[in-house]
Design a protein around this motif. Structure first.
Motif, PDB file in Angstrom:
ATOM      1  N   UNK A  38       0.933  -1.082  -0.071  1.00 54.62           N
ATOM      2  CA  UNK A  38       0.122  -0.156  -0.028  1.00 54.62           C
ATOM      3  C   UNK A  38       0.757   1.243  -0.007  1.00 54.62           C
ATOM      4  N   UNK A  39       0.320   2.381  -0.183  1.00 58.81           N
ATOM      5  CA  UNK A  39       0.793   3.713  -0.597  1.00 58.81           C
ATOM      6  C   UNK A  39       0.035   4.812  -0.647  1.00 58.81           C
ATOM      7  N   UNK A  50       1.609   6.494   6.946  1.00 66.76           N
ATOM      8  CA  UNK A  50       2.924   6.468   7.637  1.00 66.76           C
ATOM      9  C   UNK A  50       2.352   6.080   9.113  1.00 66.76           C
ATOM     10  N   UNK A  51       1.448   6.385   9.684  1.00 72.08           N
ATOM     11  CA  UNK A  51       0.944   5.978  10.839  1.00 72.08           C
ATOM     12  C   UNK A  51       0.460   4.573  10.737  1.00 72.08           C
ATOM     13  N   UNK A  52      -0.023   4.133   9.713  1.00 71.38           N
ATOM     14  CA  UNK A  52      -0.270   2.912   9.516  1.00 71.38           C
ATOM     15  C   UNK A  52       0.964   1.902   9.575  1.00 71.38           C
ATOM     16  N   UNK A  53       1.840   2.331   8.880  1.00 71.40           N
ATOM     17  CA  UNK A  53       2.921   1.552   8.619  1.00 71.40           C
ATOM     18  C   UNK A  53       3.797   1.411   9.947  1.00 71.40           C
ATOM     19  N   UNK A  54       3.833   2.518  10.705  1.00 70.02           N
ATOM     20  CA  UNK A  54       4.467   2.393  11.946  1.00 70.02           C
ATOM     21  C   UNK A  54       3.485   2.079  13.338  1.00 70.02           C
ATOM     22  N   UNK A  55       2.310   1.592  13.045  1.00 70.38           N
ATOM     23  CA  UNK A  55       1.396   1.639  14.230  1.00 70.38           C
ATOM     24  C   UNK A  55       1.967   0.637  15.201  1.00 70.38           C
ATOM     25  N   UNK A  56       1.685   1.064  16.504  1.00 71.48           N
ATOM     26  CA  UNK A  56       2.187   0.465  17.501  1.00 71.48           C
ATOM     27  C   UNK A  56       3.565   0.563  18.088  1.00 71.48           C
ATOM     28  N   UNK A  57       4.279   1.461  17.276  1.00 74.69           N
ATOM     29  CA  UNK A  57       5.595   1.938  17.536  1.00 74.69           C
ATOM     30  C   UNK A  57       5.788   3.262  18.521  1.00 74.69           C
ATOM     31  N   UNK A 107      -5.804  -6.160  -2.266  1.00 72.64           N
ATOM     32  CA  UNK A 107      -5.732  -5.682  -0.997  1.00 72.64           C
ATOM     33  C   UNK A 107      -4.572  -5.404  -0.216  1.00 72.64           C
ATOM     34  N   UNK A 108      -4.401  -4.253   0.313  1.00 72.54           N
ATOM     35  CA  UNK A 108      -3.250  -3.867   0.727  1.00 72.54           C
ATOM     36  C   UNK A 108      -3.156  -3.988   2.466  1.00 72.54           C
ATOM     37  N   UNK A 109      -1.742  -3.981   2.916  1.00 73.39           N
ATOM     38  CA  UNK A 109      -1.729  -4.053   4.556  1.00 73.39           C
ATOM     39  C   UNK A 109      -1.750  -2.615   5.238  1.00 73.39           C
ATOM     40  N   UNK A 110      -1.516  -1.364   4.329  1.00 68.99           N
ATOM     41  CA  UNK A 110      -1.251  -0.259   5.016  1.00 68.99           C
ATOM     42  C   UNK A 110      -2.313   0.889   4.690  1.00 68.99           C
TER      43      UNK A 110
END
Length: 394
Positions: A38-39, A50-57, A107-110
């Motif tokens: 995803x992008x 970018x919040x999705x990509x780094x969620x939980x961190x 479908x995408x992850x992010x």
């Protein structure tokens, strides 16, 4: 009557549920799940993405802006969604050409379209036995297991775990259709530099891939295989690069003295955390002292020209080469080349037909490319094991 094996692989088709590393029973899949990273597709999408990509961190937006400028440089649009749209269309054409009536759900992850939407759309159409193709070729947490964990999460959160099964195409790092573009690109670049009067020993080939934390690399791949330093992730890249150079030297005897090595890019972790090295730009800066006049950067870790290729290689690595006074070529990624698209459908047909291991495409002989991932492979040491599809627990 043949006994049915107990289901020890969660979320799997009946053929894969028994846990054998290679599935040699034909499976009547009724849909293909194209699983992407995803992008963003506009300036307003960049920080939420970018919040999705780094969620939980727990990374604050101020730090995310340090990465956001890569996307903002290109209008806030990552090319990756457009590339996956093109890949989806190309796969549909090739599947139909071979007589397979298989819809491709993307479908995408992010970022949208999300995996949840794709799986729900498939289930609404009564397509419940899915084979996933993840847009990452190698073995590691981020390139394999994280996709498998997302498949499990999506099935659980959508309430479809009792209705839909998801198997996954094996890691395809050394499939002929994937490596074709890298071989052709290196050969053409070397031919060009030799024709321009650059000596073979003055040419450096840098096979570049995404760096990952060293701890993740060491845990990549099946645990019962001794992959050496860097785990399966480094070993697979090294094997592909060595195969490409061997083929190039066979085709171009004059290239016998061309130098090559594996390098890494796109590091994003804290300085205190060890990541795979050396960095591509650092190595480029050292090349004049080694007597090199030209550098060929090969994005061997990437399927298509997404942001890490456009920014980290076409921008930063190219600038490093210019500063070092080196001629620079970046070779193509597979993208939607006919060989790659055909190779993906070959991988799909492996599972449709239950093709035995001896009849599967692979160029390196390294192995470890399993239909059903082995227990404990590709652990994320920071988060531990989560439920995952297409593999044995944990």
């Amino acid at each position: 009557m043949t006994a049915i094996e107990p289901k020890i692989v969660p979320f799997a088709s009946a053929a894969a549920a028994g846990g054998a590393p290679f599935v040699t029973t034909p499976v009547r899949y009724d849909g293909i799940l194209l699983a992407g990273f995803g992008g963003p597709e506009g300036q307003g999408d960049v920080i939420p993405f970018l919040r999705n990509v780094t969620r939980g961190r727990g990374i604050p937006d101020e730090r995310l802006e340090e990465v956001a400028h890569h996307y903002r440089h290109f209008g806030g649009v990552s090319p990756i969604n457009g590339q996956n749209r093109a890949l989806k269309a190309a796969l549909e054409v090739e599947l139909a050409r071979r007589g397979h009536e298989l819809p491709v759900y993307w479908g995408n992850r992010n970022w949208a379209p999300y995996l949840e939407e794709a799986v729900q759309d498939a289930a609404a159409n009564d397509h419940t036995t899915l084979l996933a193709f993840a847009t990452s070729a190698y073995s590691s947490f981020s390139s394999c297991r994280q996709y498998r964990e997302d498949f499990a999460r999506v099935l659980d959160e959508t309430g479809l775990a009792d209705k839909v099964t998801i198997d996954k195409v094996r890691p395809f790092y050394d499939h002929p259709g994937f490596v074709d573009a890298f071989e052709n690109g290196v050969r053409e670049a070397v031919e060009r530099f030799l024709a321009e009067g650059v000596g073979a020993s003055e040419i450096q080939i840098l096979f570049s891939t995404h760096s990952i934390p060293t701890a993740d690399a060491e845990r990549s791949g099946a645990r019962d295989i001794d992959w050496g330093p860097g785990g399966a992730y480094a070993a697979q890249h090294e094997a592909v690069a060595a195969w490409v150079m061997d083929r190039v030297r066979q085709a171009l005897p004059a290239a016998a003295d061309v130098h090559w090595e594996l390098v890494y890019q796109s590091r994003s972790g804290p300085a205190s955390q060890p990541w795979l090295e050396p960095d591509v730009c650092d190595v480029i800066g050292e090349l004049p002292a080694r007597g090199r006049r030209a550098v060929v950067v090969v994005p061997v870790g990437f399927m298509s020209d997404h942001m890490e290729v456009l920014w980290d290689l076409d921008t930063e690595a190219a600038e490093a080469a210019e500063a070092a006074g080196l001629s620079f070529v970046r070779t193509p990624t597979p993208g939607v080349s006919p060989a790659f698209v055909a190779g993906i459908v070959d991988l799909i047909e492996e599972r449709l037909d239950g093709r035995p291991l001896a009849e599967r495409g692979a160029v390196t002989g390294l192995g470890g490319s399993f239909d059903v991932c082995r227990p404990g492979c590709c652990e994320n040491i920071r988060a531990g094991f989560k439920p995952a599809a297409a593999g044995l627990v944990p």
